[in-house]
Design an enzyme around this catalytic site. Structure first.
Site, mmCIF file in Angstrom:
data_model
loop_
_atom_site.group_PDB
_atom_site.id
_atom_site.type_symbol
_atom_site.label_atom_id
_atom_site.label_comp_id
_atom_site.label_asym_id
_atom_site.label_seq_id
_atom_site.Cartn_x
_atom_site.Cartn_y
_atom_site.Cartn_z
ATOM 1 N N GLU A 100 -33.897 -2.120 -23.077
ATOM 2 C CA GLU A 100 -33.355 -1.072 -23.961
ATOM 3 C C GLU A 100 -34.251 -0.800 -25.165
ATOM 4 O O GLU A 100 -34.395 0.349 -25.587
ATOM 5 C CB GLU A 100 -31.968 -1.502 -24.426
ATOM 6 N N ASP A 101 -34.877 -1.839 -25.714
ATOM 7 C CA ASP A 101 -35.533 -1.703 -27.015
ATOM 8 C C ASP A 101 -37.034 -1.975 -27.026
ATOM 9 O O ASP A 101 -37.638 -1.970 -28.090
ATOM 10 C CB ASP A 101 -34.870 -2.653 -28.026
#
Length: 579
Positions: A100-101
């Protein structure tokens, strides 16, 4: 925000990660020690390997607190290690934010760690808000529930992730604190209860309480802290009396005061702190060193040592709750005037009561011969997934909240299957809880053997048999009788599907017109300007009538549609957008 690109295809080389790494080896060391101590067959090597990848992927990122980002996945993993989870869960927890990051992709993760870890990480990865817009939250939960249906460890990772985020919520702006705490109360804390994770649930309850009602939280905490020593002293004779009663009945075990968490006391006492009694703050917990039958002997000892309150015995050993919880609950009168609640469990029951699914999986890891205390009832999850694919984001989220309500009732089929329902549920709600096939053809019900109509209310503990007829179908009357989001959605969908296309389109257009009027817009103007047509095409509908009919059928989320119309109208009427 995603960090700058970094090569991660050979992340496992110690030489590659030593230079310039954050000095937090002691933290991963703590995780590995907890894993060795808490899991029957630990695999520290793969866990360390996952940490190496996560540390490199997140290197240079910081949290709102200013700490290195890797502190968060380490903390999440530590929570799960202390719960005694397996190495695959710990690997996924360390890696849960990488996809996600960071620039680390899911295919890369799958190649490095295999399908099992990739499925767990993907299950807790949020959907891109820029692509999903206002539906991102609901669709992320839908994705998580689908993943959890295949592997419940997805939910355990999500709960640990949210617990650590709640612990560090003070670094977020106030409006975000409120949103996260409210979402946690509505969806994630009920999931923790469903999985029997009461240890996590209590801490999450109190953290959300401190954010959503800080004054009440501070007042009740101060009141409980001020009264704790006196309360323990006042209840000490009751503890001693029960210990003596156990000894007299030759039951090995112990008795202790079990402090209730702030939110639970607040729900019972509210703002009436002047009425607060030691019995509101504590429960008497009897931990038995023995088997199930010894709990019943202990119950006899408790009732011999103190006067039982009639009608207040609850046997969750012979009939466990849906989330693995097993214990005997009774209410007694101590010293002739103080009413106390007593909980009786074996020590093994206590572990399961505190850690639920995690304790259950821990027992399973000991081997096929392990004595496992039942199983978690996932019928509610399977029923939800049976129809959710075609549900709009809003309908799905509303139904999920309804199914997870903590104040629900328990009804039973004639075969003994427990069907959880919200208070005020009716026979038609019960029918649809069994599945669309039963609900669509329901014509009446027998509640505790008595013939009743579909709008009859179902009380807690009722035994319900649904009467069906293959020629019957849902009606407007059934829609009026239904109270649960699931039943109402499925009835509306059936009614819309059996309307003529023109009727469905006209009804949908009226609904949309009323909704956009609330935003100060006229639907006819939007149609003439081409705004409605543009949005319809974006949603895959060639004709406006098809779009409006889909609204009637519940296949298009009304709130999302209105938001799109407002946004498209603003774009089309703003000259700056054309420059």
């Amino acid at each position: 925000m995603r960090r700058g690109a970094r090569t991660l295809r050979d992340p496992l080389s110690r030489a590659a990660r030593v230079d310039d790494q954050v000095d937090i080896d002691v933290d991963i060391g703590m995780v590995l020690r907890a894993h060795r101590a808490g899991y029957p067959r630990p695999r520290p090597g793969p866990v360390r390997r996952a940490y190496d990848v996560a540390e490199l992927a997140h290197r240079g990122q910081v949290r709102k607190s200013g700490e290195p980002y890797i502190i968060h996945p380490l903390a999440v993993t530590m929570i799960l290690a202390e719960c005694g989870m397996d190495s695959a869960t710990l690997q996924a927890a360390l890696l849960h934010d990488t996809v996600e990051d960071t620039e680390y992709t899911l295919p890369e993760l799958r190649a490095d760690f295999g399908d099992e870890i990739a499925v767990l990480v993907d299950g807790v990865t949020k959907l891109d808000g820029s692509k999903w817009g206002e539906r991102a939250e609901a669709e992320t939960f839908r994705k998580m529930v689908l993943a959890a249906a295949a592997d419940l460890r997805v939910l355990l990772i999500k709960l640990a992730d949210r617990l650590h985020n709640l612990r560090t919520l003070g670094f977020q702006p106030p409006h975000k604190q409120q949103r996260i705490a409210r979402q946690s109360q509505e969806l994630l804390i009920p999931f923790a209860e469903r999985l029997g994770m009461y240890e996590l649930k209590r801490e999450m309850d109190d953290l959300c309480f401190s954010v959503l009602r800080p004054e009440a939280h501070g007042e009740i905490k101060a009141a409980l802290d001020a009264r704790e020593a006196a309360g323990r002293a006042l209840l000490r004779p009751a503890v001693d009396r029960l210990r003596a009663a156990l000894k007299e009945h030759k039951v090995a075990g112990d008795v202790m005061l079990y402090r209730r968490h702030l939110w639970a006391v607040h729900l019972d006492v509210g703002d009436r702190l002047d009425t607060l009694q030691p019995a509101d703050q504590f429960r008497l917990l009897v931990l038995v060193d023995g088997e199930d039958r010894d709990c019943y002997i202990a119950l006899g000892a408790v009732h011999a040592g103190m006067n039982p309150v009639p009608g207040r015995l609850k046997d969750f050993i012979s009939l466990p709750r849906f989330n693995l919880y097993r214990a005997l609950h009774t209410r007694v009168i101590a010293d002739g005037r103080t009413v106390m609640d007593v909980i009786i469990r074996t020590r093994r029951m206590h572990r399961v009561a505190e850690r639920g699914l995690a304790a259950h999986m821990h027992e399973m890891a000991r081997g096929p011969g392990a004595d496992v205390a039942g199983r978690i009832d996932l019928e509610w999850l399977r029923r939800l997934l049976a129809w959710q694919n075609d549900a709009t984001s809003a309908d799905f989220l509303e139904s999920l909240r309804g199914d997870l309500r903590p104040d629900g009732i328990a009804a039973f089929t004639t075969g003994g299957e427990l069907i959880p329902l919200p208070p005020g549920a009716t026979s038609i709600d019960f029918a649809y809880a069994l599945g669309p096939q039963t609900g669509d053809h329901a014509i009446g019900a027998l509640i505790n053997g008595r013939l009743v109509p579909l709008h009859a209310r179902v009380d807690n503990g009722a035994v319900v048999h649904i009467l069906t007829d293959e020629t019957a179908s849902p009606s407007e009357a059934g829609l009026d009788a239904a109270t649960t989001p699931t039943a109402r959605l499925l009835i509306r969908r059936h009614l819309a599907a059996n309307q003529g296309p023109d009727d469905a389109a006209d009804k949908g257009r009226r609904v949309v017109a009323e909704a956009v009027a609330g935003e100060g817009l006229d639907l006819l103007d939007l149609e003439c300007l081409g705004v409605s047509g543009s949005v319809a095409e974006d949603l895959g509908h060639r004709e406006l009538d098809d779009l409006y009919a889909a609204v009637t059928a519940g296949k298009v989320d009304l709130d999302d549609l209105v938001a799109r119309l407002v946004k498209e109208n603003s774009r089309s009427t703003d000259p700056a957008q054309d420059s």
